[in-house]
Design an enzyme around this catalytic site. Structure first.
Site, short mmCIF file in Angstrom:
data_model
loop_
_atom_site.label_atom_id
_atom_site.label_comp_id
_atom_site.label_asym_id
_atom_site.label_seq_id
_atom_site.Cartn_x
_atom_site.Cartn_y
_atom_site.Cartn_z
N HIS A 122 8.62 -5.27 -1.44
CA HIS A 122 7.78 -6.28 -2.10
C HIS A 122 6.90 -5.69 -3.20
CE1 HIS A 122 8.21 -9.05 1.69
NE2 HIS A 122 9.29 -9.00 0.94
N ASP A 174 0.86 -1.20 0.00
CA ASP A 174 0.00 0.00 0.00
C ASP A 174 0.89 1.25 0.00
OD1 ASP A 174 0.63 0.94 2.74
OD2 ASP A 174 -0.42 -0.86 3.40
P1 OAD Z 1 2.25 -10.85 8.83
O1 OAD Z 1 0.78 -10.99 8.60
O2 OAD Z 1 3.08 -12.06 8.68
O3 OAD Z 1 2.52 -10.27 10.30
C1 OAD Z 1 1.81 -9.16 10.77
C2 OAD Z 1 2.39 -8.71 12.10
O4 OAD Z 1 1.67 -7.55 12.48
C3 OAD Z 1 2.27 -9.72 13.24
O5 OAD Z 1 3.51 -9.81 13.94
C4 OAD Z 1 1.19 -9.11 14.14
O6 OAD Z 1 1.40 -9.39 15.53
C5 OAD Z 1 1.39 -7.62 13.85
N1 OAD Z 1 0.22 -6.75 14.12
C6 OAD Z 1 -1.10 -7.03 14.04
N2 OAD Z 1 -1.83 -5.94 14.35
C7 OAD Z 1 -0.95 -4.95 14.63
C8 OAD Z 1 -1.08 -3.58 15.01
N3 OAD Z 1 -2.26 -2.98 15.19
N4 OAD Z 1 0.06 -2.87 15.21
C9 OAD Z 1 1.28 -3.44 15.05
N5 OAD Z 1 1.46 -4.72 14.68
C10 OAD Z 1 0.36 -5.46 14.48
O7 OAD Z 1 2.75 -9.68 7.86
P2 OAD Z 1 4.22 -9.34 7.36
O8 OAD Z 1 5.23 -9.67 8.40
O9 OAD Z 1 4.18 -7.97 6.83
O10 OAD Z 1 4.60 -10.66 1.11
O11 OAD Z 1 4.38 -10.35 6.16
C11 OAD Z 1 5.54 -10.32 5.37
C12 OAD Z 1 5.22 -10.66 3.94
O12 OAD Z 1 4.53 -11.90 3.90
C13 OAD Z 1 4.29 -9.68 3.26
O13 OAD Z 1 4.97 -8.57 2.70
C14 OAD Z 1 3.66 -10.50 2.19
C15 OAD Z 1 3.44 -11.77 2.96
O14 OAD Z 1 3.38 -12.95 2.22
C16 OAD Z 1 4.14 -10.73 -0.16
O15 OAD Z 1 2.96 -10.76 -0.46
C17 OAD Z 1 5.22 -10.77 -1.18
#
Ligand code: OAD
Length: 232
Positions: free
Chosen positions: A106, A91
């Site tokens: 990404h 986004d």
């Molecule tokens: P995840 O869905 O794996 O992790 C999300 C994180 O956000 C978790 O550690 C939650 O605890 C945290 N979280 C949830 N609500 C929150 C809030 N209000 N404030 C802060 N943190 C919060 O997402 P990513 O780690 O971003 O790639 O995933 C990495 C990649 O995996 C993404 O870029 C995507 C995905 O597959 C692609 O699509 C290429």
């Protein structure tokens, strides 16, 4: 005098309070979709229509979202620091929140690219426009989302590693740290540099020197941290 450098690595959690679904955990996008069907070169080869439809929906969803207090607070750090936001998010809420240097590891939802030449990238003007089979690049190949899929290389990772090596402070926000190479960036940061991790469920597997964990939602934890760093 040169401002100290802050590198911020963000993930889906920073956009959660803007109404964008995260990927993992209950209610996550990958619970309702098979990641290899919609986010891999194999899935694209098998059913490009399904993939286009998936990203058309994500783009429309992101277009409705507004930056939250965490995106906005981060941009305030630029008053005192040289700030580089390295985001895994596709986004544009960091840009809308006022951050001026954002690296999208990404890719971006509002860009398309040629499926035969990855250097041919096109900005989309209208996020509600659906991308369809038959929409072609200038070389005649099908346009695909400019998203880095599983199994693909991450073209911007070299620059992000070099920035992490120069960081005076490193901040991680809202990521499960399960996807590499993004999750490895923290290991490039100098040992002595303070590191902060804001996440309500922080996933820290290995010991990281000088790490402070802020177990909060981004809107609360990032605002507190920014206030602290601006006073320092
Ligand atoms: P995840 O869905 O794996 O992790 C999300 C994180 O956000 C978790 O550690 C939650 O605890 C945290 N979280 C949830 N609500 C929150 C809030 N209000 N404030 C802060 N943190 C919060 O997402 P990513 O780690 O971003 O790639 O995933 C990495 C990649 O995996 C993404 O870029 C995507 C995905 O597959 C692609 O699509 C290429």
């Amino acid at each position: 005098m040169q401002k100290p450098i802050i590198v911020v690595l963000t993930g889906a959690g920073i956009s959660a309070e803007s109404g964008i679904q995260t990927f993992r955990g209950s209610g996550g996008l990958w619970n309702g979709h098979d990641v290899m069907e919609v986010a891999s070169p194999e899935g694209w080869a098998k059913n490009p229509e399904l993939v286009l439809d998936f990203y058309n929906k994500r783009r429309a969803e992101a277009a409705k979202a507004k930056p939250n207090d965490a995106h906005i607070a981060l941009s305030k750090l630029e008053e005192k620091y040289e700030v580089f936001v390295v985001t895994q998010n596709v986004d544009d809420l960091h840009e809308q929140g006022g951050s001026s240097k954002v690296i999208h590891l990404h890719g971006k939802l509002n860009q398309l690219r040629s499926s035969i030449d990855e250097s041919l990238i096109y900005d989309m003007d209208d996020p509600h426009q659906e991308v369809l089979i038959g929409d072609l690049c200038e070389k005649g190949s099908q346009l695909r989302p400019n998203i880095v899929w599983f199994g693909e290389s991450v073209p911007l990772i070299g620059g992000a590693m070099a920035l992490s090596e120069q960081a005076d402070i490193f901040v991680v926000i809202g990521t499960s740290m399960q996807v590499y190479p993004a999750a490895s960036l923290i290991h490039y940061v100098p040992r002595k540099a303070p590191k902060y991790f804001v996440d309500p469920h922080p996933n820290v597997i290995e010991p990281i020197p000088n790490l402070t964990i802020i177990e909060e939602k981004a809107s609360i934890g990032v605002s507190q941290l920014v206030e602290q760093l601006l006073k320092a």
